[in-house]
Scaffold this motif. Sequence first.
Motif, PDB file in Angstrom:
ATOM      1  N   PHE A  16      34.190  48.591  49.020  1.00  0.00           N
ATOM      2  CA  PHE A  16      34.578  47.927  47.783  1.00  0.00           C
ATOM      3  C   PHE A  16      33.765  48.484  46.632  1.00  0.00           C
ATOM      4  N   LYS A  56      29.240  38.212  36.074  1.00  0.00           N
ATOM      5  CA  LYS A  56      29.563  38.281  37.501  1.00  0.00           C
ATOM      6  C   LYS A  56      30.103  39.659  37.884  1.00  0.00           C
ATOM      7  N   LEU A  57      29.987  39.972  39.170  1.00  0.00           N
ATOM      8  CA  LEU A  57      30.570  41.195  39.698  1.00  0.00           C
ATOM      9  C   LEU A  57      32.066  41.003  39.905  1.00  0.00           C
ATOM     10  N   ILE A  58      32.835  41.996  39.462  1.00  0.00           N
ATOM     11  CA  ILE A  58      34.270  42.025  39.689  1.00  0.00           C
ATOM     12  C   ILE A  58      34.542  43.105  40.729  1.00  0.00           C
ATOM     13  N   PHE A  59      35.239  42.730  41.793  1.00  0.00           N
ATOM     14  CA  PHE A  59      35.458  43.655  42.903  1.00  0.00           C
ATOM     15  C   PHE A  59      36.865  44.245  42.878  1.00  0.00           C
ATOM     16  N   GLY A  60      36.978  45.455  43.402  1.00  0.00           N
ATOM     17  CA  GLY A  60      38.271  46.044  43.692  1.00  0.00           C
ATOM     18  C   GLY A  60      38.803  45.483  44.996  1.00  0.00           C
ATOM     19  N   THR A  61      39.990  45.950  45.379  1.00  0.00           N
ATOM     20  CA  THR A  61      40.641  45.416  46.572  1.00  0.00           C
ATOM     21  C   THR A  61      40.223  46.129  47.844  1.00  0.00           C
ATOM     22  N   PHE A 113      35.824  36.357  42.496  1.00  0.00           N
ATOM     23  CA  PHE A 113      34.738  35.510  42.039  1.00  0.00           C
ATOM     24  C   PHE A 113      35.216  34.070  41.878  1.00  0.00           C
ATOM     25  N   TYR A 155      27.613  48.418  34.647  1.00  0.00           N
ATOM     26  CA  TYR A 155      26.894  48.523  35.921  1.00  0.00           C
ATOM     27  C   TYR A 155      27.938  48.527  37.019  1.00  0.00           C
ATOM     28  N   ASN A 194      22.240  42.422  36.658  1.00  0.00           N
ATOM     29  CA  ASN A 194      22.405  43.777  37.170  1.00  0.00           C
ATOM     30  C   ASN A 194      21.546  44.090  38.385  1.00  0.00           C
ATOM     31  N   TYR A 229      29.988  48.632  47.800  1.00  0.00           N
ATOM     32  CA  TYR A 229      29.627  47.820  48.953  1.00  0.00           C
ATOM     33  C   TYR A 229      30.445  48.304  50.149  1.00  0.00           C
ATOM     34  N   LEU A 243      28.805  49.257  41.312  1.00  0.00           N
ATOM     35  CA  LEU A 243      28.209  49.251  42.648  1.00  0.00           C
ATOM     36  C   LEU A 243      29.276  49.564  43.688  1.00  0.00           C
ATOM     37  N   GLU A 246      43.134  41.095  50.768  1.00  0.00           N
ATOM     38  CA  GLU A 246      42.785  41.204  49.351  1.00  0.00           C
ATOM     39  C   GLU A 246      41.291  41.448  49.190  1.00  0.00           C
ATOM     40  N   GLY A 247      40.890  41.727  47.965  1.00  0.00           N
ATOM     41  CA  GLY A 247      39.475  41.915  47.678  1.00  0.00           C
ATOM     42  C   GLY A 247      38.774  40.589  47.480  1.00  0.00           C
ATOM     43  N   LEU A 248      37.514  40.667  47.087  1.00  0.00           N
ATOM     44  CA  LEU A 248      36.737  39.457  46.852  1.00  0.00           C
ATOM     45  C   LEU A 248      36.954  38.971  45.431  1.00  0.00           C
ATOM     46  N   GLN A 289      43.876  42.840  37.124  1.00  0.00           N
ATOM     47  CA  GLN A 289      42.964  43.514  38.023  1.00  0.00           C
ATOM     48  C   GLN A 289      42.123  44.477  37.206  1.00  0.00           C
ATOM     49  N   LYS A 339      31.816  47.046  54.039  1.00  0.00           N
ATOM     50  CA  LYS A 339      32.040  45.812  54.786  1.00  0.00           C
ATOM     51  C   LYS A 339      32.641  46.120  56.158  1.00  0.00           C
ATOM     52  N   TYR A 387      32.290  33.755  46.432  1.00  0.00           N
ATOM     53  CA  TYR A 387      33.487  34.584  46.344  1.00  0.00           C
ATOM     54  C   TYR A 387      34.451  34.175  47.447  1.00  0.00           C
ATOM     55  N   PRO A 397      29.810  41.786  52.847  1.00  0.00           N
ATOM     56  CA  PRO A 397      29.603  43.116  52.262  1.00  0.00           C
ATOM     57  C   PRO A 397      28.117  43.434  52.170  1.00  0.00           C
ATOM     58  N   PHE A 407      25.325  46.056  50.302  1.00  0.00           N
ATOM     59  CA  PHE A 407      25.149  46.940  49.162  1.00  0.00           C
ATOM     60  C   PHE A 407      24.854  48.363  49.626  1.00  0.00           C
ATOM     61  N   TYR A 432      26.154  32.968  44.083  1.00  0.00           N
ATOM     62  CA  TYR A 432      27.540  33.245  43.712  1.00  0.00           C
ATOM     63  C   TYR A 432      28.439  32.939  44.918  1.00  0.00           C
ATOM     64  N   PRO A 466      21.707  44.064  42.613  1.00  0.00           N
ATOM     65  CA  PRO A 466      22.743  43.944  43.641  1.00  0.00           C
ATOM     66  C   PRO A 466      22.752  42.562  44.278  1.00  0.00           C
ATOM     67  N   LEU A 467      23.926  42.081  44.555  1.00  0.00           N
ATOM     68  CA  LEU A 467      24.064  40.816  45.256  1.00  0.00           C
ATOM     69  C   LEU A 467      23.907  41.047  46.750  1.00  0.00           C
ATOM     70  N   PHE A 484      24.943  39.473  50.278  1.00  0.00           N
ATOM     71  CA  PHE A 484      25.955  38.574  50.790  1.00  0.00           C
ATOM     72  C   PHE A 484      25.613  38.013  52.157  1.00  0.00           C
TER      73      PHE A 484
END
Lengths: 114, 111
Positions: free
Chosen positions: B89, B98-103, A45, B32, A100, B36, B34, A41-43, B2, B38, A35, B44, B46, A33, A102-103, A105
């Motif tokens: 995060f 895909k994973l969608i992240f917060g800010t 995709f 699901y 599902n 992270y 998660l 800002e956040g990550l 968002q 950083k 990002y 990041p 986990f 993946y 964990p990624l 990085f």
Amino acid sequence: NAGVMQNPRHLVRRRGQEARLRCSPMKGHSHVYWYRQLPEEGLKFMVYLQKENIIDESGMPKERFSAEFPKEGPSILRIQQVVRGDSAAYFCASSPTGDNSPLHFGNGTRLTVT
Amino acid sequence: DQQVKQNSPSLSVQEGRISILNCDYTNSMFDYFLWYKKYPAEGPTFLISISSIKDKNEDGRFTVFLNKSAKHLSLHIVPSQPGDSAVYFCAASNNTDKLIFGTGTRLQVFP
């Protein structure tokens, strides 16, 4: 057991040049993946790939950006004709199964466009 | 749009106290979640995850709580340590998506 390896760590390009970012996933991981993190800002995709296949590129800008994950070698994120707005940290992540789990990085490539 | 929101950009907590980081999501299909952590100039890493069939998951000093009806999750760190200072995060996904992240929320733990 090496983690996700990204290179280069820092990349400086002038407007109009091409940027190539490389990512070697963790051993045994076939899902990659990309990002992007813009300043403050956040990550976000960009793209999800398996070996030789693009699974989801819904986050990729329609122009100038492309990604590949060949059968042999690292995954490549390519940005053609870079502009200042492309300046960001680009992170690659990998997972073994893509469902599902964990990624993991890498430490990212920080691209600066001057 | 968002889909995952962390409304507190920063949090400051004294060492030894509890840190509570919050996250809200809008997509009811997420199953699901998660967290992270950083550090600057690193990727990041986990921390902890939770599936939608649970409402709590604990791992050492870290506990994640999920409230599906409120579409809210939180990360509790207790006791907080200076080494916990980082950006946190939350992320969410729907099965194989895909994973969608917060800010992110910047946590600072001071002595």
